[in-house]
Structures are given as structure tokens and as C-alpha cells.
Design a protein around this motif. Structure first.
Motif, short mmCIF file in Angstrom:
data_model
loop_
_atom_site.label_atom_id
_atom_site.label_comp_id
_atom_site.label_asym_id
_atom_site.label_seq_id
_atom_site.Cartn_x
_atom_site.Cartn_y
_atom_site.Cartn_z
N LYS A 62 -38.69 -17.48 27.67
CA LYS A 62 -37.59 -18.29 27.14
C LYS A 62 -37.24 -19.41 28.12
CE LYS A 62 -32.89 -17.88 25.26
NZ LYS A 62 -32.21 -18.85 26.14
N GLU A 63 -37.22 -19.11 29.40
CA GLU A 63 -36.92 -20.13 30.40
C GLU A 63 -38.02 -21.20 30.45
OE1 GLU A 63 -34.36 -17.39 33.57
OE2 GLU A 63 -36.56 -17.41 33.63
N ILE A 64 -39.24 -20.79 30.24
CA ILE A 64 -40.35 -21.75 30.22
C ILE A 64 -40.26 -22.62 28.97
CG2 ILE A 64 -42.85 -21.97 30.03
CD1 ILE A 64 -43.04 -19.38 31.72
N ASP A 65 -40.00 -21.99 27.82
CA ASP A 65 -39.92 -22.74 26.56
C ASP A 65 -38.83 -23.81 26.61
OD1 ASP A 65 -41.98 -21.25 25.53
OD2 ASP A 65 -40.68 -19.91 24.38
N VAL A 69 -36.12 -32.85 29.04
CA VAL A 69 -36.68 -31.53 28.78
C VAL A 69 -36.12 -31.04 27.44
CG1 VAL A 69 -36.86 -30.98 31.24
CG2 VAL A 69 -34.80 -30.30 29.99
N ASN A 70 -36.72 -29.94 26.92
CA ASN A 70 -36.13 -29.22 25.79
C ASN A 70 -35.88 -30.12 24.58
OD1 ASN A 70 -35.06 -26.98 24.46
ND2 ASN A 70 -32.99 -27.32 25.24
N HIS A 71 -36.93 -30.82 24.14
CA HIS A 71 -36.77 -31.74 23.01
C HIS A 71 -37.92 -31.60 22.02
CE1 HIS A 71 -35.72 -35.24 20.68
NE2 HIS A 71 -36.84 -35.87 20.99
N ILE A 121 -41.69 -26.48 21.11
CA ILE A 121 -42.14 -25.72 22.28
C ILE A 121 -43.66 -25.69 22.30
CG2 ILE A 121 -40.05 -24.28 22.32
CD1 ILE A 121 -41.68 -22.06 21.00
N LEU A 122 -44.20 -25.24 23.40
CA LEU A 122 -45.65 -25.14 23.57
C LEU A 122 -46.02 -23.66 23.62
CD1 LEU A 122 -46.06 -27.81 26.40
CD2 LEU A 122 -46.17 -28.18 23.93
N ASN A 123 -46.99 -23.26 22.81
CA ASN A 123 -47.39 -21.86 22.83
C ASN A 123 -48.76 -21.69 23.47
OD1 ASN A 123 -49.34 -22.57 20.89
ND2 ASN A 123 -48.03 -21.98 19.17
N ASP A 124 -49.23 -20.44 23.54
CA ASP A 124 -50.50 -20.16 24.21
C ASP A 124 -51.68 -20.86 23.52
OD1 ASP A 124 -49.22 -18.65 26.08
OD2 ASP A 124 -49.64 -16.72 25.12
#
Length: 850
Positions: free
Chosen positions: A185-188, A206-208, A211-214
């Protein structure tokens, strides 16, 4: 003992001979270069004996190529794989055999090439740089490997040997964050959607928007392996990412004592502000070293690494105290360098220098000297990104003079021919041809090591890129008129007189000055009136001449360029129609407003139809790139929405920055957005444009396209028929109005109302006037502000009235020296009506020369 195949044995012997003679070309580079040439001219693959590639020595550490042809055989010699490719492309262009553009080309390779004498070219530069950090947003965020392969071929042919290679920056960083103990969550919360990653990397936000996934990280890591492998096979020196100091907010949980600075950018909300880890904190070096370890573990050792910490941002210290500022900058420079060199002692820290000219209130000789003071001279490379802005737009002196040759650090002369991937024609063509000579001949040039270009977006204004990449291999003055004629012969196969005249007109109009952000009014938020695209009669005449040039219809590049010229022509007519429609609204003439909008719609749909035949200027192409990266329907939709946002509203608060002339974008976004605005205004309603724009961003797909059968015939017809508006529809306004107010926007309660302004208007702006036109109630004005990049540039507060009579209805504005508004500009005012809201009027710019 096994016998080596003849080809392998020959390659080994050649490599040994080249090493002994001091040549830098390896057999791998030679074969990689041959592959580029064969992809460019497939006919070469069928007759391999007709192309010979040989090694030649560098001159003073700079690449060299030679070409000659005899008996139908072309011999190209080069000191690197890239030099070989540049030599081959030089042969193509010099002999009028073709040109390669982005996703398009026109090659006219004959059955037997002409005999030519030996031609030798030695570059005056060791490095030939390419890309801006934000090109990875405005053009490349969702590219596939197939598109990357074509781009690397384009680079090699144009002599680029130092490209920025930033794919997978986040995939490596996530490994570091997990090693430190951050939660998912902190990374996302730290990252943005893929198209906005360049600004996350530079700490702007940041945070816009996603999110980026694996899946994304795996895809990008695999892509970066392909990119680096291909670049290095051609002898290129890619610039890869390093740690710049920006960390997830969750670091506070793990390291409560960590010294963090919260930085802001362009008026974004605090939730989007990045946290910058102080270079004085030991954690800075620890994280930087971890990043380098993880990078090298995945991709192997590299030489050049990019780290940018203060792009368009204030420093996290009191800049009024030079001693404190310089101590912080000195520590930052030392720690960034140490975080790279502690893992790779041979590494060179690369830094972009956009802010050196853009933020002279922060960056002066003392502050830059402090930043560089503890970094060894030979282990840093500065990218002086915007020489064209210094010279032809800001007029604030060349950075190599202001910063005293960059204090003995090697540096790269560079230009920024484009902001945001905008398609409109602009730039001082004569400067791009010869501006680098000023740097080469300067007494302040210091360790000038390279030349490059850092466009924010590519696939536009092809002529400028051909010009700049040619200039990077030349240390003598170019005859621009002759160069343009040769350009046309290489690009289309001929240069008729009408084409010469057209280019002469372009050179004296659109290509005689640099517009920071060339946009038509209809590409800005509805209500905007001014356009920064050249709309002169000479420019229109040049566009028409180009489109109507006969005998070149067979050339795919002429067809592409004819579409672009016709769309520019129609875009100017669209601008005129919008301007007249807004003035008709001012004059409360809905019949005229609707007629002007009908004309706008006609031209918009014609331009959109033409662009369906363009190889790159299409929304459908952009969206297909984005959706291709999704593994599920949900991922595909998220990537499409992120891609749609970047090329339209961007933020907010950044708005309408990219300004693409794309099919699909015109018919599905610009046209219906203006129609939504007008229909509401005609009903005296205040349109909720933000809601409309957000709904479009979250929609999917592109409406069905209309494409003419004969594209050249359609270009000529549309240009011929796109006449200026008849006098009966033209408004009587002075052209200085930037907006108006109606009962829909105002009330008897104080409220803020805003009107968009073109950044081009900043140069001559001295204030605004509120002019009452009709209604039963006057407008009171309490305060007026000029807001740029999300921050107030200047403001005035006094009681004013626009009515019958008006009093104190002018508001003078004073602009600080060097002020810019890259990411949006507007006038806003606190107003209310007196006794009711039946009030109408317009807001006019007061200009210094008016």
C-alpha cells in the motif's frame, strides 16, 4: 580440435586487427549496423555483396564515417556501429535516395547505385544525446518492443549514440522498497499511472491516476533488457536511472528520524507532493546504493546514470541564505555521486539542466558551483537542455557563459524542439541549423563534449530533427536554403519551385520564431480565445502552396506532410470560427454564434478525416499502445484512461498541455467539448466542463472514422474550400477579449470566476479591463489574480465596477522578470452582481504595446 566456421573465424581475426590498430568498431556492432541498414532498405538483404562495412579510427575521441560507391557496391566505414548507420543514412540523403521518419519512410533504392567519390565526415562531438525525461510520458509510455526497435533504428541512422533509457525505473525501485520493509500500500501510494511516471521520477508529483502492478514491472524489465541489448549492440552509451532522493511517505514509519522535505510543484494538492530525503541523512546514501545494486544485478554494469532532484521546484532550504543553500547543494551533489560510485566506481552521473535557464532565481553560478563542487570532473556530465530557449525565447544568455563553462564538468549542448509532443510548426530553423557553432566557438565552452536534443515529445516537426541531427556532425555554417532544397529532394525525390517557395514562407513565418507552446484556441479549455500558432497570411499561403505541389503524390512522406500542412490550414480556419463564435456570444447574437460553430464543425471533421491517413497522429494508435500492456480487461481500461488523461486534461491542475493534432481527438474530444460549452452558453447555463472532461477520460474506444479515398485530392479540396469567414459572421471585437461573464457564471454573492489565457500573452500583458455590455445589473470586482502553473504570479485588490457607468474597472498587473507558465495560465477574479445577476460583459487584456 573443432574447426571454426569461416564467418566466425573472419570476425575474430577482424576484431583482433581492429584492437591492434586502435579501432573501436567491434564485429557485433558491424553486424548490428548491417541489420539496421537491411531493415531500412530490404533490397540489400537479397544482394549482400553490394554493401561492405569496414572499420575506421575515431578522431580525437569522436566518431567518424566514410562512404564511397563504385561498380554498384557501397562501402561504408565507421568508428562505431552508430557511425556506420549514420554514414549509410548520409549516403541515402546526400544522393536523394530517401529519408526515414517515425513509422514512415520513402526509400528509392535503385537497381544500381551511382558511383560516388569518398566522403569523410568526423563529428566535432564525442556524444550525440537524445530524449527528455518526459518523452517517456508524452510519446513513449506504452510503446511495444516493435515500436522501440524502429526507434532505435531511427536513432542509429540519425547518429544518436547517447539515448536516455529509463524503462523499468520503477521495477528496480520496488525491489529496494521491499528490501527496506515498505508495504504494498505504501509503495502503491508513491507511484502514478504509467503515462505520468516521468514527473514521479523527478519528484514533481506522486499518487496520481493509477498504480503499477507486478505485470507492469515484469513487462518493463523485459522491455528494458531488449532496449539496452539493442542499443549497446550498436555501440550506443545509454543513460540509465539512479536514485534522485524521492521516497515513499511510508519511509517515516520505518525511519521516524529520517529528515524529509515535502516538495510541491505547480499548485498540486499536498497529497500529490513528493517527499525528498535530505542528502545529509545517511539513509540517502544507503537507498542510493541499494538502487544501484539492484539495477546492476538485473541489467549489468552501465556507465551513465541520470539523477534529477529539483526539476522545476523550489529548493528545500532558505534560498535567501546563500551559505545554507550552498551547503545543502554541495552535500546533495556529493551524496548522489557517492550513491552511484560506491557500487560502480566507473559510473558517470548525468543531470538535466532545464532549470538552469528556467529558474535563474534559484540557479546562479554560485548555487551550481556548490552542487558540482564535490563531484570529480570526469565523473559527471551536464545536459544543457535548452540552448534554443536561452537564445530565441527567454533571451537570457547562454548557460555556458552564465555558469562559466560549467565549472570544468563535461557537458552536452542540447535543444528542446518540442514541448509535450505538440504538433504545430514552430522553432527558429536557422538557429537549429547553426546555433551549435556558437557553443563550439565560445571562449566559455569549457569541456563541451556532446550535442543533442531533448524534445518533450517526438513524431512531429520532422524537418527540425533532420536539421539538428545533421548539425551534430558538422562544425561549419550551413546554407539553410540549400539544405532545405536537399531535404526535399531526399524526402520526396524532387524539389519543385512551389515547394521552394513554400519553405521560404515557412522559414519567414512559423519557423522564424519559437513558440513555447504552439496551440490553437480550440485545443485549450473552451472560452480561450488566443492562439499561439502562426496564422499569418504568408504562412497560410505557404501551406496552400505545399499541398498543391504536383508531381510528388507517389511519395509516402509527401502524403504525410501534405496532411499535416492541410490540417494546419484547417486549424487556423477553426481558430477563426471559434473566435467569431465567442464574439457573437459577447454581442448576444446566437444565430451568428451557431453559424460560426457550424463552420468550426465542418473544418474539424475534415481535419480529423485527413489525419486518419497519418501514420502517427491518431488517437486510436495511442490507445492501442496503452491497451496492449494490459493483461486483463480491467488493466486495459485503466491504461487507456491514463493515456487519455495525459493528452487532454493531464491533471488537474495542469490542463491541455500536450495539444495533439490527432484524428479521434478532434472528433471525439475537442469538437464535442466546444459544442457542449456553446450549447450551455446559448441557454445561459454555466457548463460543468470539468465533469464533461472527466467523463471523457473514463470512456473507452474511438468513434468510427471517416477517411477520404484520395488523400492528396482531399487535402487540396479542403484547403481550397476553407475560406475566411464572411464579413457577416466576423465579430466587431478588438481581439483583446479573453472571456466574458453571463448570468450563468455570476451571482449576488461573492465568487471566483476564471478565464484561460494563452501563455503567449504574457510577454505584453499589463492588466485586464472588465467591460459591461448588457443587462440590468452591474458587476462588482474586488480582486484580480494572474495564476500560472497553479500559483499566483501577481494580483491586485481594489473595488471596481463594470456597469453604466463603470469605475475603477481596470486592474494593472506586474510580472516578475523571467516568469513562466508552462503548465497553464488563467485570469481569475472575485466578483458579484448588484441587485440581481442579469449582467453580461467581457474581460479584455490590456497590453503594453496597445
Amino acid at each position: 580440435m573443432a574447426t571454426l566456421p569461416l564467418r566466425t573465424l573472419f570476425g575474430t581475426l577482424l576484431a583482433l586487427c581492429c584492437m591492434h590498430a586502435g579501432y573501436s568498431l567491434s564485429p557485433e556492432e558491424r553486424e548490428a549496423a548491417r541489420s539496421v541498414m537491411e531493415r531500412t532498405v530490404p533490397a540489400l538483404k537479397a544482394v549482400p555483396g553490394k554493401l561492405k562495412l569496414e572499420a575506421v579510427k575515431q578522431e580525437n575521441g569522436c566518431d567518424v564515417f566514410e562512404t564511397e560507391s563504385s561498380g554498384g557496391v557501397l562501402t561504408v566505414r565507421g568508428s562505431s556501429g552508430t557511425a556506420l548507420c549514420r554514414g549509410f543514412y548520409d549516403f541515402l540523403k546526400t544522393n536523394g535516395l530517401g529519408m526515414v521518419a517515425w513509422d514512415n519512410k520513402d526509400i528509392r533504392w535503385p537497381a544500381r547505385i551511382p558511383d560516388t567519390p569518398r566522403r569523410r565526415v568526423a563529428s566535432p562531438f564525442r556524444h550525440h544525446y537524445y530524449f527528455n525525461a518526459v518523452t517517456y510520458g508524452y510519446t513513449m509510455p506504452y510503446w511495444t518492443w516493435e515500436r522501440w526497435e524502429r526507434e532505435i533504428d531511427w536513432m542509429a541512422l540519425h547518429g544518436i549514440d547517447m539515448p536516455l533509457a529509463l524503462a523499468a525505473t520503477e521495477g528496480i525501485a520496488v525491489r529496494v522498497w521491499k528490501r527496506l520493509g515498505l508495504t504494498q500500500k505504501e509503495i502503491d501510494e508513491f507511484y502514478t499511472g504509467p503515462a505520468h511516471l516521468p514527473w514521479q521520477r523527478m519528484g514533481n508529483l506522486v499518487n496520481h491516476d493509477g498504480i503499477l502492478n507486478d505485470n507492469w514491472h515484469r513487462d518493463q524489465i523485459a522491455m528494458q533488457h531488449n532496449i539496452l541489448r539493442r542499443m549497446k549492440s550498436l555501440g550506443m552509451k545509454p543513460v540509465c536511472p539512479a536514485f534522485s532522493g524521492f521516497v515513499p511517505q511510508g519511509i517515516r514509519r520505518l525511519y521516524p528520524e529520517a529528515k524529509l522535505h515535502r516538495l510541491g510543484w505547480g499548485g498540486w494538492p499536498q497529497k500529490n507532493a513528493a517527499h525528498f530525503l535530505s542528502p545529509e541523512d545517511p539513509l540517502f546514501l544507503h537507498i542510493g546504493s541499494l538502487y544501484m545494486e539492484e539495477w546492476q544485478k538485473e541489467f549489468g554494469k552501465n556507465t551513465y546514470y541520470l539523477a534529477d532532484s529539483f526539476n522545476e521546484m523550489e529548493l528545500p532550504v532558505n534560498t535567501d541564505d546563500p551559505k545554507t543553500r550552498d551547503q545543502m547543494l554541495s552535500a546533495l551533489g556529493e551524496q548522489v555521486y557517492r550513491s552511484i560510485s560506491s557500487v560502480n566506481p566507473d559510473a558517470v552521473w548525468v543531470m538535466q539542466g532545464w532549470m538552469f535557464g528556467y529558474q535563474r532565481h534559484i540557479w546562479n553560478a554560485d548555487s551550481l558551483k556548490a552542487l558540482l563542487s564535490k563531484v570529480p570532473d570526469d565523473q559527471m556530465l551536464l545536459l544543457d537542455l535548452a540552448a534554443d530557449y536561452n537564445k530565441t525565447f527567454w533571451h537570457n544568455g547562454m548557460n555556458w557563459d552564465v555558469f562559466k563553462g560549467f565549472f570544468n564538468k563535461p557537458w552536452v549542448y542540447s535543444v528542446i524542439p518540442n514541448m509535450g509532443g505538440k504538433c504545430a510548426m514552430t522553432g527558429v530553423i536557422d538557429f537549429y541549423a547553426n546555433g551549435h557553432l556558437e557553443a563550439l566557438e565560445s571562449a566559455s565552452k569549457g569541456k563541451l563534449a556532446g550535442m543533442g536534443m531533448a524534445p518533450e515529445g517526438i513524431e512531429n516537426n520532422d524537418v527540425l530533427y533532420e536539421l539538428v541531427t545533421d548539425a551534430a556532425w558538422r562544425d561549419r555554417r550551413e546554407n539553410v536554403e540549400q539544405w532545405l532544397e536537399n531535404y526535399c529532394r531526399a524526402r520526396y525525390g524532387a524539389c519543385p519551385d512551389s515547394l521552394k517557395t513554400a519553405w521560404s514562407l515557412f522559414r519567414s513565418t512559423a519557423y522564424s520564431n519559437l513558440k513555447d507552446h504552439p496551440r490553437f484556441n480550440w485545443q485549450l479549455k473552451p472560452g480561450a480565445r488566443s492562439s499561439s500558432v502562426d496564422a499569418s497570411e504568408d504562412f497560410l499561403r505557404g501551406l496552400a502552396l505545399f499541398v498543391n505541389t504536383e508531381g510528388l503524390e507517389h511519395s509516402p512522406l509527401f502524403r504525410q506532410d501534405a496532411v499535416e500542412m492541410a490540417v494546419h490550414y484547417l486549424g487556423i480556419r477553426m481558430h477563426e470560427a471559434i473566435q467569431a463564435a465567442l464574439e457573437a456570444l459577447d454581442e448576444q447574437n446566437p444565430e451568428h454564434a451557431e453559424k460560426c460553430m457550424a463552420r468550426f464543425r465542418e473544418y474539424a471533421l475534415q481535419a480529423d478525416a485527413l489525419l486518419e491517413s497519418h501514420p502517427t497522429w491518431r488517437l486510436s494508435r495511442w490507445i492501442s499502445f496503452a491497451r496492449a500492456h494490459g493483461k486483463t480487461g480491467e488493466e486495459k481500461d485503466a491504461y487507456e484512461e491514463n493515456a487519455r488523461r495525459l493528452v487532454t486534461i493531464w491533471g488537474p491542475p495542469v490542463n491541455d498541455y500536450a495539444a495533439k493534432l490527432w484524428s479521434g481527438l478532434i472528433r471525439d474530444y475537442y469538437l464535442p467539448r466546444w459544442e457542449h460549452f456553446f450549447q450551455n452558453r446559448l441557454k445561459d447555463k454555466a457548463p460543468d466542463m470539468e465533469a464533461w472532461e472527466e467523463a471523457w477520460v473514463h470512456s473507452h474506444g474511438v468513434s468510427p472514422a471517416r477517411r477520404p479515398g484520395d488523400i492528396i485530392r482531399a487535402c487540396r479540396q479542403y484547403v481550397r474550400e476553407a475560406k475566411p469567414l464572411p464579413l457577416s459572421l466576423k465579430g466587431g471585437g478588438s481581439g483583446s477579449a479573453i472571456g466574458n461573464w453571463t448570468p450563468a457564471e455570476v451571482s449576488t454573492e461573492w465568487k471566483w470566476v476564471a478565464w484561460p489565457v494563452s501563455p503567449d500573452d504574457l510577454k505584453n500583458l499589463r492588466g485586464v479591463r472588465f467591460t459591461y455590455t448588457s443587462g440590468r445589473h452591474a458587476l462588482e470586482i474586488e480582486q484580480v489574480e494572474l495564476v500560472g502553473d497553479g500559483r499566483m504570479i501577481d494580483g491586485r485588490r481594489h473595488a471596481g465596477l463594470a456597469g453604466k457607468p463603470s469605475r475603477e474597472n481596470c486592474y494593472q498587473l506586474s510580472l516578475p522578470e523571467g516568469v513562466h507558465a508552462n503548465n497553464g495560465l488563467l485570469i481569475r477574479a472575485k466578483v458579484r452582481t448588484v441587485g440581481g445577476n442579469d449582467s453580461r460583459g467581457k474581460i479584455e487584456l490590456l497590453k503594453k504595446n496597445g
